[in-house]
Design an enzyme around this catalytic site. Sequence first.
Site, PDB file in Angstrom:
ATOM      1  N   TYR A  71      -3.779  -1.861 -13.398  1.00 38.53           N
ATOM      2  CA  TYR A  71      -2.353  -1.807 -13.076  1.00 38.53           C
ATOM      3  C   TYR A  71      -1.545  -2.368 -14.245  1.00 38.53           C
ATOM      4  CZ  TYR A  71      -3.080  -0.765  -8.108  1.00 38.53           C
ATOM      5  OH  TYR A  71      -3.415  -0.164  -6.921  1.00 38.53           O
ATOM      6  N   ASP A 110       1.496   0.360  -2.663  1.00 38.77           N
ATOM      7  CA  ASP A 110       2.555  -0.038  -1.745  1.00 38.77           C
ATOM      8  C   ASP A 110       3.799   0.825  -1.931  1.00 38.77           C
ATOM      9  OD1 ASP A 110       0.949  -2.142  -0.857  1.00 38.77           O
ATOM     10  OD2 ASP A 110       1.795  -3.553  -2.309  1.00 38.77           O
TER      11      ASP A 110
END
Length: 266
Positions: free
Chosen positions: A110, A56
Amino acid sequence: MPRRAFRVAYDGRPYHGFQRQPDVSTVAGELFGALRRLDVFDGAKPPGYAAAGRTDAGVSARAQTVAFDAPAWLTPDAFTGALPDPIQVWAHADAPPEFHATHDAVARTYVYYWYAPDSRATDDRAAGALDRLTGTHDFHNLTPNTTNTVRELDATLDRDGAFRVITVRAGGFCRELVRRVVSLVQLVTETGDTDRIDTVLGDEPVAGPDGVPPADPHPLVLHAVAYDGLSFTVDEDAAERARTTFRAARADHHERARVAGHLASI
């Protein structure tokens, strides 16, 4: 030309995400621009192109992976030389002709850096909330996706100085899933409302003011992407260039943080 894969590190804050978009700057847009300037391709996109993930806007990466048909002379160092400083290519691998950087990834990891300097007393509560989100669940209330929302997450929380470090690993992720998981853990840690997790993981939709918004994207990093049978070679010149670039950025941010701390003493 042979199919080749490249590891890409980038500071995502200056960009509107990884995926190409019209009229805004994105990481993939910068990669394509560099490849065109190097005469690697001249079409809409490089032949065989795919990427491991679509981070994102504001999200950074240490090991984003892109693959496409590329000439042997395109080293990571040569690739980086045509890119802006926030984007650094640092390793490469020869891949089979059918290799697909998205579909062939077996795991993605992540890391989220949660700044919480004065909250050590609630570290156990945060870890407990995260533990309840670990495993296989239907995360339909933690993503805008409407299909394929059942995922298996392996998540841990560690303390590193002023930060809580949340590490989440899975074969693949729904949109915004990591950021919404972090947001839910932050909420439960602050309020102590552990029943909220059961509600969010339940079958009923949770939306509007009761929904879970995504956490700030800037502390999130795509840390690793794993592939079976693919061996990456670090280009030491490119890696050193990347280290130098990001160390300089870190020094700049430390200086800015110190100034902000001084101003906060009003």
